[in-house]
Design a protein around this motif. Structure first.
Motif, PDB file in Angstrom:
ATOM      1  N   GLU A  22      -7.537   0.432  -4.996  1.00 46.26           N
ATOM      2  CA  GLU A  22      -6.284   0.313  -5.743  1.00 46.26           C
ATOM      3  C   GLU A  22      -6.541   0.035  -7.218  1.00 46.26           C
ATOM      4  O   GLU A  22      -6.378  -1.093  -7.678  1.00 46.26           O
ATOM      5  CB  GLU A  22      -5.431  -0.792  -5.120  1.00 46.26           C
ATOM      6  CG  GLU A  22      -3.993  -0.837  -5.587  1.00 46.26           C
ATOM      7  CD  GLU A  22      -3.160   0.366  -5.173  1.00 46.26           C
ATOM      8  OE1 GLU A  22      -3.203   1.378  -5.905  1.00 46.26           O
ATOM      9  OE2 GLU A  22      -2.493   0.309  -4.147  1.00 46.26           O
ATOM     10  N   SER A  25       0.862  -1.188   0.000  1.00 44.79           N
ATOM     11  CA  SER A  25       0.000   0.000   0.000  1.00 44.79           C
ATOM     12  C   SER A  25       0.897   1.236   0.000  1.00 44.79           C
ATOM     13  O   SER A  25       2.087   1.151  -0.294  1.00 44.79           O
ATOM     14  CB  SER A  25      -0.931  -0.007   1.226  1.00 44.79           C
ATOM     15  OG  SER A  25      -0.203   0.153   2.426  1.00 44.79           O
ATOM     16  N   SER A  43       2.405  -2.106  -4.149  1.00 42.40           N
ATOM     17  CA  SER A  43       1.166  -1.375  -4.387  1.00 42.40           C
ATOM     18  C   SER A  43       1.080  -0.930  -5.844  1.00 42.40           C
ATOM     19  O   SER A  43       0.027  -1.032  -6.493  1.00 42.40           O
ATOM     20  CB  SER A  43       1.110  -0.163  -3.444  1.00 42.40           C
ATOM     21  OG  SER A  43      -0.016   0.644  -3.691  1.00 42.40           O
ATOM     22  N   GLY A  98      -3.991   2.895  -1.047  1.00 43.69           N
ATOM     23  CA  GLY A  98      -2.961   2.409  -1.946  1.00 43.69           C
ATOM     24  C   GLY A  98      -2.145   3.572  -2.477  1.00 43.69           C
ATOM     25  O   GLY A  98      -1.607   4.374  -1.715  1.00 43.69           O
TER      26      GLY A  98
END
Length: 363
Positions: free
Chosen positions: A224, A171, A177, A250
């Motif tokens: 995300e 993240s 991420s 994210g």
């Protein structure tokens, strides 16, 4: 007297490890407490001793870089070489003495690397991160293979140091991420954003070098870059055998953060709730949880398994103990310049709490 915190201070189990309550101290990077070697210092040991004595059920060690090039800062804690194992073992021992599983977060900063030459991404990409312009070059397949192995080697070193598990940092716009975000990862090969081949290789590799009881978690972005994709990613992680999901933001610069207008909590909590509905493994919820009553309500209304208290734990190491005892635990004041990055003792939230305690004593 009826306990107001029926959920917050209830016991539960994480892969066979007993957890005494639902309060988690997240991986909080502490700046300036190491040097270019990424080694553990006595000051950091004292920090973790204070945290584990504060009453939380789980403390996850801060983001620890799997390679020198993957550092967020040049003084970030590291796990990229065997010489760092003994120092890290000291932290694992602190966590074990508090009768909690020792879990360390493994990270690679990607676009947010400490030096321009460190800034890499799945595909060539420009963004603004931490207030700075970033221009990451796209990784080659050979470089991706190297980073995969660095994560696997990091997990192996964690196990050798006595840790019971790792959390992969996927993240905050860090490298994993970025690979999960189709707006940033525009690759057309096996390492595209849908197939998540890099994460699969890392997860499978860690399982090969650690025992079956080793905990494997992922901090991922529920958005995300949107909630639908985040939920798909969460289901994919569960199918890969991940033991828990720590749901957060994210790559914020490309995220689509949405929640119902009448939703009582912030969008990050909403994302965690939606992820929890989609999977059967434990899910943690985080972001700006200010007091015990709010934490209790989040657990009750969302059915997540843990609430993550980050800033509150920095302001007051004994946040969980104080909430459980009915004392005011203090709160983060969201300063423009977080003094934890400069001098923790000058944290305005800490100072306000000290004055509040002094006033209570005088009265």
């Amino acid at each position: 007297m009826e306990n107001r915190f029926v959920h917050l201070f209830s016991e539960w189990d994480l892969k066979g490890f007993p957890i005494k309550n639902r309060v988690c101290v997240p991986p909080l990077v502490i700046y300036t407490w190491s040097d270019d070697t990424g080694s553990v210092t006595d000051k950091r040991i004292a920090h973790y001793e204070a945290l584990v004595n504060g009453g939380a059920g789980l403390v996850i060690q801060e983001a620890t870089s799997v390679c020198r090039e993957g550092r967020l800062t040049l003084d970030q804690l590291g796990i990229w070489e065997d010489g760092q194992i003994d120092g890290l073992k000291r932290i694992a021992d602190v966590l074990h003495r508090a009768h909690m599983p020792a879990i360390i977060q493994l990270s690679h900063a990607g676009l947010l690397g400490a030096k321009p030459s460190y800034q890499v991404a799945p595909s060539a990409y420009r963004c603004t991160g931490n207030g700075q312009e970033r221009a990451g070059r796209g990784l080659t397949v050979a470089e991706i293979h190297t980073i995969e192995q660095q994560f696997i080697d990091g997990a192996k070193r964690a196990y050798q140091a006595g840790y019971d598990g790792v959390e992969l940092h996927a993240s905050h716009g860090y490298l994993l991420s970025e690979f999960m975000n189709p707006k940033i990862n525009r690759r057309a090969d096996a390492y595209n954003a849908r197939d998540l081949f890099m994460l699969r290789n890392i997860l499978e590799g860690i399982r090969r070098v650690t025992p079956p009881q080793f905990i494997l978690g992922v901090r991922m972005g529920a958005f995300e870059p949107d909630l639908q994709t985040g939920i798909r990613n969460a289901r994919w992680l569960e199918a890969q055998g991940v033991d828990f999901i720590d749901a957060f933001y994210g790559c914020d610069w490309e995220a689509e953060l949405t929640k119902p207008m009448d939703y009582p909590f912030n969008s990050c909590i909403y994302g965690a709730q939606c992820v929890k509905k989609a999977v059967s493994i434990p899910v943690f919820a985080v972001y700006q949880i200010g007091d015990g009553q709010q934490a209790e309500e989040i657990l009750r209304e969302t059915a997540v398994d843990m609430v993550v208290i980050g800033r509150g734990s920095l302001v007051n190491y004994s946040w969980a103990n104080d909430v459980n005892a009915g004392r005011y635990p203090g709160r983060c004041l969201n300063c423009a310049l977080c003094m934890w990055k400069v001098d923790p003792e000058k944290c305005p939230g800490r100072e306000r709490l000290r004055k509040s305690r002094a006033a209570d004593t005088e009265s």
